[in-house]
Design a protein around this motif. Sequence first.
Motif, PDB file in Angstrom:
ATOM      1  N   GLU A 196       4.124  44.704  62.944  1.00 47.78           N
ATOM      2  CA  GLU A 196       3.413  45.938  63.072  1.00 47.78           C
ATOM      3  C   GLU A 196       3.555  46.338  64.486  1.00 47.78           C
ATOM      4  OE1 GLU A 196      -0.080  46.171  59.434  1.00 47.78           O
ATOM      5  OE2 GLU A 196      -0.334  44.645  61.236  1.00 47.78           O
ATOM      6  N   ILE A 197       3.347  45.407  65.355  1.00 48.49           N
ATOM      7  CA  ILE A 197       3.343  45.517  66.701  1.00 48.49           C
ATOM      8  C   ILE A 197       4.748  46.047  67.191  1.00 48.49           C
ATOM      9  CG2 ILE A 197       3.303  44.444  68.992  1.00 48.49           C
ATOM     10  CD1 ILE A 197       1.229  42.653  67.712  1.00 48.49           C
ATOM     11  N   ALA A 198       6.006  45.239  66.574  1.00 56.13           N
ATOM     12  CA  ALA A 198       7.250  45.757  67.005  1.00 56.13           C
ATOM     13  C   ALA A 198       7.330  47.206  66.325  1.00 56.13           C
ATOM     14  CB  ALA A 198       8.110  44.843  66.090  1.00 56.13           C
ATOM     15  N   GLU A 199       6.947  47.643  65.209  1.00 52.00           N
ATOM     16  CA  GLU A 199       6.936  48.968  64.834  1.00 52.00           C
ATOM     17  C   GLU A 199       6.292  50.019  65.773  1.00 52.00           C
ATOM     18  OE1 GLU A 199       6.180  51.690  60.914  1.00 52.00           O
ATOM     19  OE2 GLU A 199       6.395  49.522  60.723  1.00 52.00           O
ATOM     20  N   ALA A 200       4.934  49.517  66.085  1.00 51.20           N
ATOM     21  CA  ALA A 200       4.249  50.473  66.887  1.00 51.20           C
ATOM     22  C   ALA A 200       4.540  50.771  68.373  1.00 51.20           C
ATOM     23  CB  ALA A 200       2.761  49.970  66.894  1.00 51.20           C
ATOM     24  N   THR A 201       5.395  49.519  68.898  1.00 50.31           N
ATOM     25  CA  THR A 201       5.892  49.794  70.369  1.00 50.31           C
ATOM     26  C   THR A 201       7.142  50.025  70.229  1.00 50.31           C
ATOM     27  OG1 THR A 201       6.266  47.292  70.269  1.00 50.31           O
ATOM     28  CG2 THR A 201       4.035  48.323  71.070  1.00 50.31           C
ATOM     29  N   GLU A 202       8.029  50.229  69.043  1.00 50.99           N
ATOM     30  CA  GLU A 202       9.357  50.511  69.163  1.00 50.99           C
ATOM     31  C   GLU A 202      10.236  49.286  69.792  1.00 50.99           C
ATOM     32  OE1 GLU A 202      10.172  54.652  70.362  1.00 50.99           O
ATOM     33  OE2 GLU A 202       9.027  55.240  68.622  1.00 50.99           O
ATOM     34  N   LEU A 203       9.662  48.337  69.939  1.00 54.35           N
ATOM     35  CA  LEU A 203      10.276  46.982  70.519  1.00 54.35           C
ATOM     36  C   LEU A 203      10.940  46.286  69.336  1.00 54.35           C
ATOM     37  CD1 LEU A 203       7.587  45.479  73.071  1.00 54.35           C
ATOM     38  CD2 LEU A 203       9.933  46.821  73.515  1.00 54.35           C
ATOM     39  N   SER A 204      11.789  45.460  69.530  1.00 53.81           N
ATOM     40  CA  SER A 204      12.650  44.658  68.599  1.00 53.81           C
ATOM     41  C   SER A 204      11.592  43.542  68.234  1.00 53.81           C
ATOM     42  CB  SER A 204      13.821  43.966  68.799  1.00 53.81           C
ATOM     43  OG  SER A 204      13.599  43.003  69.896  1.00 53.81           O
ATOM     44  N   LEU A 205      11.402  42.964  66.931  1.00 57.38           N
ATOM     45  CA  LEU A 205      10.829  41.807  66.627  1.00 57.38           C
ATOM     46  C   LEU A 205      10.863  40.801  67.088  1.00 57.38           C
ATOM     47  CD1 LEU A 205       8.893  40.842  64.572  1.00 57.38           C
ATOM     48  CD2 LEU A 205      10.368  40.311  62.984  1.00 57.38           C
ATOM     49  N   ASP A 206      12.246  40.517  67.740  1.00 62.11           N
ATOM     50  CA  ASP A 206      12.694  39.282  68.608  1.00 62.11           C
ATOM     51  C   ASP A 206      11.936  39.302  69.793  1.00 62.11           C
ATOM     52  OD1 ASP A 206      14.129  38.035  66.656  1.00 62.11           O
ATOM     53  OD2 ASP A 206      16.133  38.863  67.327  1.00 62.11           O
ATOM     54  N   THR A 207      11.781  40.648  70.459  1.00 62.34           N
ATOM     55  CA  THR A 207      11.333  41.001  71.781  1.00 62.34           C
ATOM     56  C   THR A 207       9.899  40.448  71.824  1.00 62.34           C
ATOM     57  OG1 THR A 207      12.907  42.504  72.472  1.00 62.34           O
ATOM     58  CG2 THR A 207      10.654  42.332  73.532  1.00 62.34           C
ATOM     59  N   VAL A 208       9.119  41.037  70.608  1.00 60.13           N
ATOM     60  CA  VAL A 208       7.612  40.722  70.182  1.00 60.13           C
ATOM     61  C   VAL A 208       7.539  39.129  70.170  1.00 60.13           C
ATOM     62  CG1 VAL A 208       5.659  41.376  68.772  1.00 60.13           C
ATOM     63  CG2 VAL A 208       7.500  43.234  69.332  1.00 60.13           C
ATOM     64  N   LYS A 209       8.481  38.358  69.411  1.00 60.90           N
ATOM     65  CA  LYS A 209       7.985  37.109  69.322  1.00 60.90           C
ATOM     66  C   LYS A 209       8.135  36.554  70.706  1.00 60.90           C
ATOM     67  CE  LYS A 209       9.500  36.859  64.479  1.00 60.90           C
ATOM     68  NZ  LYS A 209      10.741  36.282  63.590  1.00 60.90           N
ATOM     69  N   GLU A 210       9.328  37.041  71.395  1.00 59.02           N
ATOM     70  CA  GLU A 210       9.315  36.337  72.813  1.00 59.02           C
ATOM     71  C   GLU A 210       8.088  36.596  73.627  1.00 59.02           C
ATOM     72  OE1 GLU A 210      12.091  37.257  76.559  1.00 59.02           O
ATOM     73  OE2 GLU A 210      13.127  37.075  74.702  1.00 59.02           O
ATOM     74  N   LEU A 211       7.456  37.680  73.588  1.00 58.60           N
ATOM     75  CA  LEU A 211       6.075  38.195  74.307  1.00 58.60           C
ATOM     76  C   LEU A 211       5.204  37.205  73.480  1.00 58.60           C
ATOM     77  CD1 LEU A 211       6.743  41.957  74.492  1.00 58.60           C
ATOM     78  CD2 LEU A 211       6.955  40.403  76.299  1.00 58.60           C
ATOM     79  N   GLU A 212       5.147  36.950  72.465  1.00 60.08           N
ATOM     80  CA  GLU A 212       3.942  35.998  71.987  1.00 60.08           C
ATOM     81  C   GLU A 212       4.026  34.569  72.593  1.00 60.08           C
ATOM     82  OE1 GLU A 212       2.294  34.916  67.702  1.00 60.08           O
ATOM     83  OE2 GLU A 212       4.451  34.786  67.837  1.00 60.08           O
ATOM     84  N   ASN A 213       5.465  34.198  72.551  1.00 61.27           N
ATOM     85  CA  ASN A 213       5.543  32.750  73.224  1.00 61.27           C
ATOM     86  C   ASN A 213       5.128  33.115  74.527  1.00 61.27           C
ATOM     87  OD1 ASN A 213       6.448  31.823  70.713  1.00 61.27           O
ATOM     88  ND2 ASN A 213       8.578  32.171  71.265  1.00 61.27           N
ATOM     89  N   GLN A 214       5.712  33.866  75.336  1.00 58.05           N
ATOM     90  CA  GLN A 214       5.144  33.849  76.622  1.00 58.05           C
ATOM     91  C   GLN A 214       3.671  33.898  76.880  1.00 58.05           C
ATOM     92  OE1 GLN A 214       7.445  37.194  78.381  1.00 58.05           O
ATOM     93  NE2 GLN A 214       9.279  36.188  78.259  1.00 58.05           N
ATOM     94  N   SER A 215       2.986  34.847  76.167  1.00 55.49           N
ATOM     95  CA  SER A 215       1.461  34.996  76.454  1.00 55.49           C
ATOM     96  C   SER A 215       0.925  33.626  75.944  1.00 55.49           C
ATOM     97  CB  SER A 215       0.998  36.358  75.671  1.00 55.49           C
ATOM     98  OG  SER A 215       1.170  36.032  74.424  1.00 55.49           O
ATOM     99  N   MET A 216       1.382  32.818  75.056  1.00 52.55           N
ATOM    100  CA  MET A 216       0.711  31.631  74.528  1.00 52.55           C
ATOM    101  C   MET A 216       0.932  30.521  75.633  1.00 52.55           C
ATOM    102  SD  MET A 216       1.308  31.325  70.413  1.00 52.55           S
ATOM    103  CE  MET A 216      -0.158  31.566  69.682  1.00 52.55           C
ATOM    104  N   GLN A 217       2.085  30.606  76.285  1.00 51.26           N
ATOM    105  CA  GLN A 217       2.278  29.641  77.162  1.00 51.26           C
ATOM    106  C   GLN A 217       1.334  29.900  78.631  1.00 51.26           C
ATOM    107  OE1 GLN A 217       6.596  29.736  78.102  1.00 51.26           O
ATOM    108  NE2 GLN A 217       7.090  28.618  76.444  1.00 51.26           N
ATOM    109  N   LEU A 218       0.991  31.209  78.700  1.00 52.45           N
ATOM    110  CA  LEU A 218       0.218  31.477  80.092  1.00 52.45           C
ATOM    111  C   LEU A 218      -1.297  31.439  79.610  1.00 52.45           C
ATOM    112  CD1 LEU A 218       1.856  34.892  81.216  1.00 52.45           C
ATOM    113  CD2 LEU A 218       2.104  32.323  82.106  1.00 52.45           C
ATOM    114  N   ALA A 219      -1.781  31.162  78.459  1.00 54.99           N
ATOM    115  CA  ALA A 219      -2.861  30.971  78.110  1.00 54.99           C
ATOM    116  C   ALA A 219      -3.475  29.787  78.296  1.00 54.99           C
ATOM    117  CB  ALA A 219      -3.049  31.445  76.568  1.00 54.99           C
TER     118      ALA A 219
END
Length: 90
Positions: free
Chosen positions: A67-90
């Motif tokens: 849903e995030i990928a669709e809403a932001t018009e980013l690829s699902l791979d990009t959204v997954k990468e952003l998720e991984n990055q945000s988890m590493q920073l948390a």
Amino acid sequence: MRGFSCTDPDDMNYEALAEKARYFKQDEKGVAVMCKIMENMRNEAVQNKAKKTAVHLIKSGKMSLEEIAEATELSLDTVKELENQSMQLA
């Protein structure tokens, strides 16, 4: 500094700066180059905004990655990468 605020290259004091300004403002090829640069800057800004929004939505946990990928018009791979990055920073 005056040369950087001039809109007309003929009003500039430094000829080297005036020549470059003429190229980017008056020469057909220079205008095309400048248009491409500006378009790239705009696209980068849009992409950065979409990524910031995606990270915010990921952190909220209220939407699926699809849903995030669709809403932001980013690829699902990009959204997954952003998720991984945000988890590493948390």
